[in-house]
Design a protein around this motif. Structure first.
Motif, PDB file in Angstrom:
ATOM      1  N   ALA A 217      42.627 -37.366  -9.366  1.00 21.29           N
ATOM      2  CA  ALA A 217      41.670 -36.732 -10.281  1.00 21.29           C
ATOM      3  C   ALA A 217      42.269 -36.477 -11.651  1.00 21.29           C
ATOM      4  O   ALA A 217      41.532 -36.240 -12.617  1.00 21.29           O
ATOM      5  N   GLY A 218      43.590 -36.489 -11.761  1.00 21.15           N
ATOM      6  CA  GLY A 218      44.238 -36.264 -13.044  1.00 21.15           C
ATOM      7  C   GLY A 218      44.420 -34.802 -13.373  1.00 21.15           C
ATOM      8  O   GLY A 218      44.942 -34.470 -14.440  1.00 21.15           O
ATOM      9  N   ALA A 219      43.996 -33.897 -12.485  1.00 16.02           N
ATOM     10  CA  ALA A 219      44.149 -32.453 -12.715  1.00 16.02           C
ATOM     11  C   ALA A 219      44.077 -31.754 -11.370  1.00 16.02           C
ATOM     12  O   ALA A 219      43.489 -32.264 -10.402  1.00 16.02           O
ATOM     13  N   ALA A 220      44.682 -30.575 -11.294  1.00 16.44           N
ATOM     14  CA  ALA A 220      44.664 -29.797 -10.064  1.00 16.44           C
ATOM     15  C   ALA A 220      43.274 -29.232  -9.825  1.00 16.44           C
ATOM     16  O   ALA A 220      42.479 -29.080 -10.761  1.00 16.44           O
ATOM     17  N   PRO A 221      42.919 -28.937  -8.578  1.00 12.93           N
ATOM     18  CA  PRO A 221      41.596 -28.369  -8.290  1.00 12.93           C
ATOM     19  C   PRO A 221      41.403 -27.035  -9.016  1.00 12.93           C
ATOM     20  O   PRO A 221      42.322 -26.226  -9.106  1.00 12.93           O
ATOM     21  N   VAL A 222      40.187 -26.831  -9.534  1.00  9.52           N
ATOM     22  CA  VAL A 222      39.822 -25.578 -10.187  1.00  9.52           C
ATOM     23  C   VAL A 222      39.161 -24.701  -9.137  1.00  9.52           C
ATOM     24  O   VAL A 222      38.122 -25.052  -8.577  1.00  9.52           O
ATOM     25  N   VAL A 223      39.779 -23.563  -8.867  1.00  4.49           N
ATOM     26  CA  VAL A 223      39.327 -22.698  -7.776  1.00  4.49           C
ATOM     27  C   VAL A 223      38.778 -21.408  -8.370  1.00  4.49           C
ATOM     28  O   VAL A 223      39.371 -20.816  -9.277  1.00  4.49           O
ATOM     29  N   THR A 224      37.621 -20.969  -7.825  1.00  5.96           N
ATOM     30  CA  THR A 224      36.970 -19.741  -8.269  1.00  5.96           C
ATOM     31  C   THR A 224      36.652 -18.881  -7.056  1.00  5.96           C
ATOM     32  O   THR A 224      36.177 -19.397  -6.029  1.00  5.96           O
ATOM     33  N   GLU A 225      36.918 -17.609  -7.179  1.00  8.62           N
ATOM     34  CA  GLU A 225      36.560 -16.694  -6.106  1.00  8.62           C
ATOM     35  C   GLU A 225      35.068 -16.399  -6.180  1.00  8.62           C
ATOM     36  O   GLU A 225      34.524 -16.118  -7.245  1.00  8.62           O
ATOM     37  N   LEU A 226      34.439 -16.465  -5.022  1.00  5.77           N
ATOM     38  CA  LEU A 226      32.995 -16.288  -4.926  1.00  5.77           C
ATOM     39  C   LEU A 226      32.694 -15.156  -3.969  1.00  5.77           C
ATOM     40  O   LEU A 226      33.179 -15.143  -2.833  1.00  5.77           O
ATOM     41  N   SER A 227      31.866 -14.228  -4.460  1.00  2.14           N
ATOM     42  CA  SER A 227      31.470 -13.099  -3.624  1.00  2.14           C
ATOM     43  C   SER A 227      30.020 -13.286  -3.217  1.00  2.14           C
ATOM     44  O   SER A 227      29.172 -13.659  -4.042  1.00  2.14           O
ATOM     45  N   SER A 228      29.735 -13.053  -1.964  1.00  2.45           N
ATOM     46  CA  SER A 228      28.368 -13.190  -1.475  1.00  2.45           C
ATOM     47  C   SER A 228      27.537 -11.944  -1.740  1.00  2.45           C
ATOM     48  O   SER A 228      26.335 -11.934  -1.490  1.00  2.45           O
ATOM     49  N   ALA A 229      28.175 -10.883  -2.211  1.00  2.00           N
ATOM     50  CA  ALA A 229      27.438  -9.652  -2.499  1.00  2.00           C
ATOM     51  C   ALA A 229      26.561  -9.870  -3.734  1.00  2.00           C
ATOM     52  O   ALA A 229      27.035 -10.319  -4.776  1.00  2.00           O
ATOM     53  N   ALA A 230      25.323  -9.562  -3.618  1.00  2.00           N
ATOM     54  CA  ALA A 230      24.391  -9.771  -4.721  1.00  2.00           C
ATOM     55  C   ALA A 230      24.610  -8.746  -5.811  1.00  2.00           C
ATOM     56  O   ALA A 230      24.806  -7.565  -5.537  1.00  2.00           O
ATOM     57  N   ARG A 231      24.555  -9.228  -7.066  1.00  2.26           N
ATOM     58  CA  ARG A 231      24.701  -8.331  -8.205  1.00  2.26           C
ATOM     59  C   ARG A 231      23.327  -7.829  -8.624  1.00  2.26           C
ATOM     60  O   ARG A 231      22.345  -8.550  -8.589  1.00  2.26           O
ATOM     61  N   THR A 232      23.286  -6.605  -9.060  1.00  3.72           N
ATOM     62  CA  THR A 232      22.037  -6.034  -9.563  1.00  3.72           C
ATOM     63  C   THR A 232      22.154  -5.890 -11.069  1.00  3.72           C
ATOM     64  O   THR A 232      23.146  -5.379 -11.585  1.00  3.72           O
ATOM     65  N   ARG A 233      21.146  -6.378 -11.757  1.00  7.70           N
ATOM     66  CA  ARG A 233      21.125  -6.316 -13.209  1.00  7.70           C
ATOM     67  C   ARG A 233      19.962  -5.451 -13.663  1.00  7.70           C
ATOM     68  O   ARG A 233      18.877  -5.467 -13.078  1.00  7.70           O
ATOM     69  N   LYS A 234      20.175  -4.739 -14.759  1.00 10.50           N
ATOM     70  CA  LYS A 234      19.135  -3.896 -15.311  1.00 10.50           C
ATOM     71  C   LYS A 234      18.070  -4.783 -15.932  1.00 10.50           C
ATOM     72  O   LYS A 234      18.373  -5.645 -16.749  1.00 10.50           O
ATOM     73  N   PRO A 235      16.804  -4.602 -15.574  1.00 12.44           N
ATOM     74  CA  PRO A 235      15.748  -5.482 -16.094  1.00 12.44           C
ATOM     75  C   PRO A 235      15.450  -5.183 -17.564  1.00 12.44           C
ATOM     76  O   PRO A 235      15.745  -4.107 -18.079  1.00 12.44           O
ATOM     77  N   LEU A 236      14.848  -6.178 -18.217  1.00 13.12           N
ATOM     78  CA  LEU A 236      14.447  -6.068 -19.614  1.00 13.12           C
ATOM     79  C   LEU A 236      12.928  -6.128 -19.682  1.00 13.12           C
ATOM     80  O   LEU A 236      12.303  -7.017 -19.095  1.00 13.12           O
ATOM     81  N   ALA A 237      12.316  -5.197 -20.405  1.00 15.44           N
ATOM     82  CA  ALA A 237      10.860  -5.123 -20.509  1.00 15.44           C
ATOM     83  C   ALA A 237      10.379  -5.933 -21.709  1.00 15.44           C
ATOM     84  O   ALA A 237      10.930  -5.839 -22.804  1.00 15.44           O
ATOM     85  N   LEU A 238       9.338  -6.745 -21.470  1.00 20.99           N
ATOM     86  CA  LEU A 238       8.696  -7.504 -22.547  1.00 20.99           C
ATOM     87  C   LEU A 238       7.262  -7.788 -22.135  1.00 20.99           C
ATOM     88  O   LEU A 238       7.015  -8.274 -21.022  1.00 20.99           O
ATOM     89  N   ALA A 239       6.335  -7.479 -23.011  1.00 18.55           N
ATOM     90  CA  ALA A 239       4.910  -7.742 -22.790  1.00 18.55           C
ATOM     91  C   ALA A 239       4.413  -7.093 -21.511  1.00 18.55           C
ATOM     92  O   ALA A 239       3.619  -7.672 -20.761  1.00 18.55           O
ATOM     93  N   GLY A 240       4.929  -5.878 -21.213  1.00 15.53           N
ATOM     94  CA  GLY A 240       4.456  -5.128 -20.060  1.00 15.53           C
ATOM     95  C   GLY A 240       5.030  -5.556 -18.741  1.00 15.53           C
ATOM     96  O   GLY A 240       4.541  -5.120 -17.687  1.00 15.53           O
TER      97      GLY A 240
END
Length: 740
Positions: A217-240
Motif C-alpha cells: 500500500a505504500g503506507a502503514a494502516p491508519v487506525v482510528t478508535e471507534l466507540s459504539s456509544a452514541a453521542r448526543t448533540r444539542k439541536p439547532l432551531a430553525l423555522a420552528g
C-alpha cells in the motif's frame, strides 16, 4: 448505504471496490484496499498460491497471488495483482482505507458489508452484489475472537443444503466509514440471520500482515478508535423545528432560505459579540468534531473562511453552509433549484434581461464567488475551477476588445453581455455546448474585408474554438453582419447620391446649354428687330396705318354732315387730319423703338374686325369718339363759327396726343401696339431667365485634397495668431454656373 462523508471518506463499502475471488472449486468475496491489493478470507483461497479476481466495473478478471495468509482464528488473506484491477479514472479516485479499533463492548448498529452470497446467484442472471446492514455485538464471540453480526431485515432461504450466505466470506465489514474486519463464516442454528467476522484488531496485531500491507500500500494502516456509544448533540432551531443532523438542517434551509439567512447572517453582530442566530449556529457546528465521522477540516474552513468573512454576502454564506451540511443533496440558491441547465439559461437569458430570475442569477454569478460555492456540491462538482477559468477568459477578452476600435453598440455589449457568453462556453455538460453550436450555425459572419473591426477582432481573438473565439464568431459576428448591412446600405445610398448628383449636373449642363442657345437666339432677334432698316420699316408701317385711320375719320365727316351740309363736311374734313397727325406724332417714336416688332395688320383685313368683347368695346369707344368729335365740330361751326371749331380741334389734338401716348392695356380705349409676337417672345425670354435665377446653384463637396489644404491653412493661421481673420475660414465650396 455507501456514500461520502464530509472528509470525502466513504461511510460504507464502495461498490467499485467489491471483488469476486475465484479458485478451482470455490469462490468468495473480497475488497480492494489499493488498485492492486485485495483483502479476502483465507479459507476462500485455501492453499492455492493464486486466485482470479474480478472487481465490479473494473478491467476484467486478473490473476492475483496470495502475498499473506492468516492462520487459525485469523481467517483472512491478502492478494496482489500484477496490474490495476480498476480503470485509471477509478484508481485516481480511490482514497486510503481507514481501519477501526473498538474501544468498548456496546452494540454498534449500522454496520455494512457487500459481497456475492449464494442467495444472489441465479443461473439466468448470473451473480450480483448483496449489500447488507447489520448490528455488531462486541460481547458475543469473545472466546472465538470473532465479531458477531445480526443481519437486519434479511433472512434468505437456502436453495439446497448449503448456507445462502456461502460466497459472502471475504467481504469487508464497515462501520461509520471505518474498516472493522472481514466476514468469515455464517454459523448454523441462527436461521441464516447471523454472520461472524475476523476482527480488524486481530489483523492489525499481526506484524506480518502490517508489513505486507505497508509494502504493497505504500503506507502503514491508519487506525482510528471507534466507540459504539452514541453521542448526543444539542439541536439547532430553525423555522420552528429542531435539528441535530446536518442533512435535517439542510432540508430546512432549502425550504426556508430567507429565514435561514435572516436568522444566521443578516444580523451578524461583531466578532466579539455575535448575534444570537450566528452564535447558535457556530456553537452547533462546533459539535461536529469527530475527525473520522465528521468533516472537521471542512467545518473549520467553513467557519473561518466563509461564515465569518465580512466580504461574503449573506446568501453566499447560506450556500456555503448548505454545501457542508449536505453536499450530495439538491443544489438550491435563494430557494430556487440550481442545475447546469439553469446556469446555462441564466447565462443566455440573464445577460439580455434587466429583471427576472435569470437576470438575478446572472448578476450573482458576475458578482463572484457563486461558482466556487456551487462546486462544493456533488451534482455540480464539474464547476470546480470554472470561476478561475471564467475570470481568465474575461481578462483575455478585455485585452482583445481593448485592442480593437469597436462601434458603440458592440463596445457596450463587449463590456457587459459578453461576459455571460464566456461563462456559457466554460460550463460543463452538453447543454451549453449545444446552444453555442446552435448559435454558431445561425450567425452568418460578413465576408473578410467588409467590416474592418470584425476582421481585426477575429485576428486578435485567436483560436476560434476558445471561449473568446466563439464569442467573436457568435455575438460579434451578429453585430458585424448588421454593420456590414449598414455599410452596404450606406454605399448604395452614396452611389445613388453620386448618380443623382451626376444626373443633376448633366441636367444643369443641358439647361445651361439650352439657356445659352436661347440667349443667343434672343440676342440675334433683338439685333434684327432694332436695325435701322427695321426701324424705318416700322415708321413706314405706322404712317400707313394711322394714315388709313385719318382717311376713315374724313369719311366719318361726310357720313355725318355730307347729306345735309356738304360745305360743313368739307370744312370739318380739312380739320380732321389734325388729330390723326397728333396720334401719329405720339405713336411714331414708339413704333421706331419697337422696330420689326411693330406689325399692324395692313395686309390682314380680317384682324381689323374685333375678335373679343373687350376689343369690340374698345373699337366702339374709338368709333364713337370720332363720330362724336365730328358731330360737335359741326355744331360749333354752324352755331358759333370757324374760330371756335378750330379751337375745338386744337384741344382735340392735345387729347388725342395724350391718348395715343398710352401703352396698350392701360385702358380699354388705348391704341394697340401690334407687337403680339414680340410680347410672346419677351414673355418666354423673361420666363426662361426667371427659371435660371430660381434654379439652385450646383455645388459639390470638398475633395480630400481641398479639405487637407483647408486644414493646413487653419493650422497656419493659428500658428501666426490670426484666430479671428479670414485665414481661419475654410474656403467656400466651388460653385458651378449652369452649364459647367
Amino acid at each position: 448505504m455507501s456514500g461520502t462523508l464530509r472528509a470525502d471518506r466513504p461511510v460504507g463499502p464502495e461498490h467499485n471496490r467489491v471483488a469476486a475471488v475465484q479458485i478451482t472449486g470455490g469462490r468468495g468475496s473480497g475488497y480492494l484496499l489499493t488498485p492492486r491489493l485485495v483483502l479476502t478470507a483465507a479459507h476462500v483461497v485455501g492453499d492455492a498460491p493464486e486466485a482470479r479476481v474480478t472487481v465490479v466495473g473494473g478491467t476484467g478478471s486478473h490473476g492475483a497471488r496470495v502475498v499473506w495468509r492468516g492462520e487459525g482464528a485469523c481467517d483472512a488473506a491478502l492478494l496482489a495483482s500484477g496490474s490495476d484491477l480498476v480503470r485509471p479514472e477509478t484508481a485516481d479516485r480511490l482514497s486510503p482505507v481507514h481501519w477501526a479499533r473498538l474501544t468498548d463492548d456496546s452494540p454498534l448498529r449500522g454496520c455494512q458489508a457487500m459481497g456475492f452470497p449464494r442467495a444472489q446467484h441465479d443461473r439466468s442472471r448470473g451473480v450480483d452484489i448483496e449489500h447488507i446492514e447489520c448490528a455488531l455485538r462486541p460481547g458475543s464471540g469473545i472466546v472465538r475472537n470473532r465479531y458477531v453480526l445480526d443481519v437486519k431485515d434479511v433472512s434468505p432461504e437456502p436453495a439446497s443444503g448449503n448456507s445462502p450466505w456461502e460466497g459472502m466470506s471475504g467481504a469487508a465489514l464497515f462501520a461509520d466509514g471505518l474498516l472493522l474486519g472481514v466476514v468469515a463464516e455464517a454459523p448454523r442454528n441462527w436461521r441464516h440471520q447471523r454472520l461472524e467476522a475476523v476482527k480488524g484488531r486481530t489483523l492489525l496485531g499481526d506484524a506480518s500482515f502490517v508489513d505486507v500491507f505497508t509494502r504493497h500500500a505504500g503506507a502503514a494502516p491508519v487506525v482510528t478508535e471507534l466507540s459504539s456509544a452514541a453521542r448526543t448533540r444539542k439541536p439547532l432551531a430553525l423555522a420552528g423545528a429542531l435539528h441535530s443532523a446536518p442533512r435535517d438542517l439542510a432540508e430546512t434551509v432549502r425550504a426556508h432560505w430567507t429565514a435561514a439567512r435572516q436568522q444566521f447572517f443578516d444580523r451578524t453582530g461583531t466578532p466579539s459579540e455575535p448575534a444570537d442566530g450566528r452564535r447558535d449556529l457556530l456553537a452547533w457546528l462546533q459539535q461536529f468534531d469527530d475527525p473520522f465521522t465528521d468533516d472537521v477540516e471542512g467545518r473549520r474552513n467553513l467557519i473561518d473562511r466563509r461564515l465569518t468573512d465580512p466580504g461574503v454576502t449573506p446568501d453566499l454564506k447560506v450556500l456555503h453552509l448548505l454545501g457542508w451540511l449536505d453536499p450530495d443533496g439538491e443544489v438550491v440558491w435563494k430557494g430556487a433549484r440550481v442545475t447546469l441547465e439553469s446556469l446555462a439559461t441564466a447565462c443566455r437569458e440573464g445577460r439580455l434581461d434587466t429583471d427576472g430570475p435569470a437576470a438575478e442569477v446572472y448578476g450573482d454569478l458576475c458578482a463572484g464567488g457563486l461558482l466556487d460555492a456551487l462546486a462544493a456540491f456533488t451534482e455540480l462538482r464539474g464547476l470546480r475551477g470554472t470561476q478561475e477559468a471564467w475570470e481568465g477568459a474575461w481578462e483575455a477578452w478585455r485585452q482583445v476588445a481593448g485592442a480593437v476600435c469597436l462601434p458603440a453598440p458592440a463596445r457596450e455589449w463587449a463590456e457587459g453581455g459578453a461576459r455571460g457568453f464566456l461563462l456559457a462556453a466554460l460550463l460543463p455538460g452538453p447543454l451549453a455546448g449545444e446552444r453555442i453550436r446552435t448559435a454558431l450555425g445561425r450567425v452568418v459572419p460578413p465576408a473578410t474585408g467588409r467590416v474592418g473591426w470584425y476582421d481585426q477582432l477575429c485576428a486578435e481573438g485567436g483560436d476560434p474554438d476558445s471561449p473568446v473565439g466563439r464569442l467573436v464568431r457568435t455575438d460579434f459576428a451578429a453585430y458585424a453582419a448588421v454593420d456590414a448591412e449598414r455599410l452596404a446600405q450606406q454605399a448604395a445610398h452614396e452611389a445613388k447620391q453620386r448618380a443623382e448628383q451626376a444626373a443633376r449636373e448633366e441636367e444643369a449642363r443641358a439647361f445651361a446649354a439650352a439657356l445659352a442657345e436661347h440667349e443667343r437666339q434672343w440676342a440675334a432677334y433683338e439685333a434684327a428687330r432694332c436695325t435701322p432698316a427695321a426701324r424705318l420699316g416700322a415708321a413706314v408701317r405706322v404712317t400707313l396705318w394711322l394714315g388709313a385711320w385719318g382717311v376713315l375719320s374724313v369719311a366719318a365727316a361726310w357720313l355725318v354732315w355730307g347729306m345735309t351740309w356738304p360745305s360743313m363736311a368739307a370744312a370739318i374734313s380739312w380739320h380732321l387730319p389734325l388729330p390723326t397727325l397728333s396720334a401719329y406724332a405720339a405713336r411714331l417714336p414708339k413704333a421706331v423703338r419697337m422696330g420689326a416688332a411693330y406689325q399692324p395688320p395692313l395686309r390682314r383685313p380680317r384682324m381689323w374686325i374685333p375678335a373679343g368683347l373687350a376689343t369690340l368695346r374698345g373699337g366702339l369707344l374709338k368709333a364713337g369718339f370720332v363720330f362724336g368729335a365730328v358731330l360737335v365740330a359741326g355744331v360749333l361751326l354752324h352755331d358759333v363759327g370757324q374760330v371756335l371749331m378750330t379751337v375745338f380741334f386744337v384741344c382735340l389734338c392735345v387729347v388725342v396726343f395724350r391718348f395715343a401716348g398710352h401703352d396698350e392695356g392701360e385702358a380699354s380705349w388705348t391704341l394697340r401696339n401690334w407687337d403680339d409676337e414680340h410680347r410672346a417672345r419677351l414673355r418666354a425670354h423673361v420666363t426662361r431667365q426667371q427659371e435660371a435665377e430660381a434654379r439652385p446653384v450646383n455645388t459639390r463637396p470638398l475633395s480630400a485634397r481641398e479639405r487637407a489644404d483647408t486644414y493646413h491653412a487653419f493650422l497656419g493661421a493659428i500658428a501666426h495668431g490670426d484666430v479671428g481673420g479670414r485665414a481661419l475660414r475654410p474656403p467656400a465650396p466651388p460653385r458651378r454656373r449652369p452649364g459647367g
